[in-house]
Design a protein around this motif. Structure first.
Motif, PDB file in Angstrom:
ATOM      1  N   LEU A 106      33.085  40.488  46.316  1.00  0.00           N
ATOM      2  CA  LEU A 106      32.093  39.509  45.681  1.00  0.00           C
ATOM      3  C   LEU A 106      32.630  40.148  43.979  1.00  0.00           C
ATOM      4  N   MET A 107      33.048  41.602  44.388  1.00  0.00           N
ATOM      5  CA  MET A 107      33.147  41.948  42.709  1.00  0.00           C
ATOM      6  C   MET A 107      33.875  41.204  42.059  1.00  0.00           C
ATOM      7  N   LYS A 108      34.942  40.716  43.321  1.00  0.00           N
ATOM      8  CA  LYS A 108      36.463  39.470  42.135  1.00  0.00           C
ATOM      9  C   LYS A 108      35.203  38.082  41.519  1.00  0.00           C
ATOM     10  N   VAL A 109      35.047  37.734  42.637  1.00  0.00           N
ATOM     11  CA  VAL A 109      33.728  36.647  42.168  1.00  0.00           C
ATOM     12  C   VAL A 109      32.673  36.871  40.605  1.00  0.00           C
ATOM     13  N   MET A 110      32.439  38.008  40.984  1.00  0.00           N
ATOM     14  CA  MET A 110      31.433  38.307  39.630  1.00  0.00           C
ATOM     15  C   MET A 110      32.599  38.938  38.246  1.00  0.00           C
ATOM     16  N   LEU A 111      33.636  39.576  39.300  1.00  0.00           N
ATOM     17  CA  LEU A 111      34.416  39.932  37.868  1.00  0.00           C
ATOM     18  C   LEU A 111      34.894  38.686  36.763  1.00  0.00           C
ATOM     19  N   PHE A 112      35.692  37.505  37.920  1.00  0.00           N
ATOM     20  CA  PHE A 112      35.118  36.262  37.342  1.00  0.00           C
ATOM     21  C   PHE A 112      34.548  35.012  36.489  1.00  0.00           C
ATOM     22  N   ALA A 113      32.865  35.576  37.110  1.00  0.00           N
ATOM     23  CA  ALA A 113      32.544  35.254  36.329  1.00  0.00           C
ATOM     24  C   ALA A 113      31.835  35.983  34.992  1.00  0.00           C
ATOM     25  N   PHE A 114      31.629  37.413  34.435  1.00  0.00           N
ATOM     26  CA  PHE A 114      32.065  37.915  33.514  1.00  0.00           C
ATOM     27  C   PHE A 114      32.802  37.496  32.254  1.00  0.00           C
ATOM     28  N   VAL A 115      34.447  38.009  32.828  1.00  0.00           N
ATOM     29  CA  VAL A 115      35.240  37.854  32.288  1.00  0.00           C
ATOM     30  C   VAL A 115      35.460  35.977  31.414  1.00  0.00           C
ATOM     31  N   THR A 116      34.691  35.266  32.403  1.00  0.00           N
ATOM     32  CA  THR A 116      34.799  33.642  31.713  1.00  0.00           C
ATOM     33  C   THR A 116      33.809  33.508  30.936  1.00  0.00           C
ATOM     34  N   VAL A 117      32.041  34.131  30.734  1.00  0.00           N
ATOM     35  CA  VAL A 117      31.309  34.325  30.040  1.00  0.00           C
ATOM     36  C   VAL A 117      32.032  35.119  28.385  1.00  0.00           C
ATOM     37  N   MET A 118      32.425  36.712  28.793  1.00  0.00           N
ATOM     38  CA  MET A 118      33.591  36.865  26.929  1.00  0.00           C
ATOM     39  C   MET A 118      34.157  36.189  26.649  1.00  0.00           C
ATOM     40  N   VAL A 119      35.386  35.658  27.482  1.00  0.00           N
ATOM     41  CA  VAL A 119      36.205  34.854  26.996  1.00  0.00           C
ATOM     42  C   VAL A 119      36.081  33.401  26.628  1.00  0.00           C
ATOM     43  N   MET A 120      35.275  32.444  27.768  1.00  0.00           N
ATOM     44  CA  MET A 120      34.842  30.786  27.081  1.00  0.00           C
ATOM     45  C   MET A 120      33.669  30.537  26.371  1.00  0.00           C
ATOM     46  N   LYS A 121      33.687  31.461  24.969  1.00  0.00           N
ATOM     47  CA  LYS A 121      32.311  31.299  24.372  1.00  0.00           C
ATOM     48  C   LYS A 121      32.786  30.747  22.886  1.00  0.00           C
TER      49      LYS A 121
END
Length: 450
Positions: A106-121
């Motif tokens: 779950l932490m890996k899945v959420m890490l990807f979601a958070f990194v995506t929101v940070m980078v793909m803005k």
């Protein structure tokens, strides 16, 4: 040879990730949703490509000079709260060591979601992320749809690896993908691709049928029903959907019909009765541990089975996302999970209403609406499938959060830009103005589009 080609495609991009983290996010996106290495043979099938790409992306995120901040979007906040609670329930659960594997996932899945929101803005990065995600999943849907048609429905479409390990998870992913496919019918990458994309959407729906998953079938029915309610072209959709559904029903084999029809006969379906037993187990665990629950994978802990399992029954998977969360994280965890789901739903609806009214941001509003409809499939299908840590659910919430950020950027840029010192107004589609007086007709402003 296929494994070597996949490895070459992945490794050749890795050096660029350190300088351009968004390339790492896109590779991460591709591997997470399509599992290209699982389509090959040899060493590539077991090589941890995703871990390598994730590590390189995080390294690139540290080295990059771009602004790196996690927006304080309500969906992001709700996801963080749920993750923190999952860490607490794992520590306080029955067997923390047994629960740690699912927590790590779950932490890996959420890490990807958070990194995506940070980078793909940015608009282009958001478009690229969604296009890679949809294309990757559509590849699996096309394969499943063609297999179902060629086999006459007699063969079952199985899992594709990763988050789609079995047929139920694959069916859920495809049902959630249907609104995104129709989003690309509205906004095709090229105008000549509109009708081919319509064919892809139909293949994805057929692949759900081919999985013979009752939960996936219910999720697909819910998504199509909600799409029909929200569409402006209800009669046209019904004219297409009804013949396809009726014709498909008579073409599929009797084994498929019997399996789907058993969904409504709960008293005669042993599978359903087994699920009810596990739901009772979840309630027993939560009643005794209302705050912290039993921790991840409590369903497979022998001590919990001995205490909370109804006598005379065999333990099995919970087959419900809500009872899964209830047993693992207690009533507090279930409240946080439902808050996360409803926050994403409300944010998607708000984005659609706000951004659809302007030409510049209409695509953002439609994308938010598609992600929201995908959440409908998750919420309905989750009644009978245990997928609380399902990757696509969290990725859709990330898309909704990014839509808010990108939509705000476009509106701010358009409202503050100037041409010769004069502010440029946002463009809307022209609609006939209401007459101010009876018998008089107001002329539309010359600046408006016809």
């Amino acid at each position: 040879m296929r494994g070597a080609i996949v490895a070459l495609l992945l490794f050749m991009w890795m050096p660029f990730i350190l300088f351009k983290p968004y390339i790492g996010v896109l590779l991460w996106d591709w591997i997470s949703h399509m599992n290209p290495h699982k389509q090959s043979y040899g060493f590539a099938t077991t090589f941890p490509f995703l871990d390598f790409v994730a590590a390189m992306t995080l390294g690139g995120l540290i080295l990059s000079k771009d602004k790196k901040n996690l927006p304080g979007h309500p969906v992001v906040v709700a996801m963080l709260l749920y993750l923190l609670w999952a860490v607490f329930t794992t520590i306080a659960g029955f067997e923390p060591g047994y629960s740690s594997e699912k927590l790590t996932y779950l932490m890996k899945v959420m890490l990807f979601a958070f990194v995506t929101v940070m980078v793909m803005k940015s608009p282009n990065r958001l478009r690229a992320f969604v296009l890679v995600m949809v294309t990757s999943l559509a590849f699996i849907g096309i394969k499943g749809g063609l297999f179902t048609v060629l086999s006459g429905g007699s063969g079952r479409v199985q899992g594709a690896g990763g988050m789609m390990e079995d047929n139920n998870q694959l069916a859920m992913a495809m049902a959630m993908l249907v609104p995104m496919a129709f989003y690309y019918v509205q906004h095709p990458p090229h105008r000549h691709l509109k009708w081919p994309i319509m064919g892809v959407a139909l293949a994805i729906m057929v692949s759900v049928v081919g999985t013979q998953s009752r939960g996936g079938f219910v999720a697909l029915a819910g998504v199509l029903g909600m799409m029909l309610m929200k569409s402006k072209y209800k009669f046209k959709l019904m004219a297409v959907m009804i013949p396809v559904l009726v014709g498909g029903y008579f073409l599929v084999p009797d084994s498929w019909k019997n399996r789907i029809e058993s969904t409504g006969s709960a008293t005669e379906d042993s599978s359903f009765l087994g699920r009810v037993v596990m739901w009772k187990f979840s309630s027993n665990v939560a009643d005794d541990n209302p705050i912290e629950g039993g921790g991840f994978n409590v369903f497979y802990v022998r001590r919990a089975q001995e205490v909370y399992m109804p006598p005379g029954h065999t333990p099995r998977a919970p087959h419900s996302v809500y009872f899964e969360v209830l047993a693992e994280h207690g009533y507090v965890g279930l409240t946080l999970f439902m808050t996360m789901l409803f926050t994403a739903w409300y944010a998607g609806s708000s984005n659609a209403k706000r951004f659809r009214q302007f030409d510049e941001t209409r695509w953002v509003g439609d994308l938010s609406a598609a992600a929201q409809l995908g959440l409908v499939g998750y919420a309905i299908g989750g009644l009978t499938v245990n997928i609380a840590a399902f990757d696509l659910f969290y990725h859709y919430m990330a898309v909704i959060a990014m839509c808010t950020v990108v939509g705000e950027q476009i509106l701010t840029r358009a409202s503050t830009s100037t041409q010769g010192g004069v502010k440029v107004a946002l463009s809307k589609k022209w609609s006939p103005p209401k007459p101010t007086n009876v018998g008089t007709r107001a002329a539309p402003p010359a600046s408006m589009k016809w």
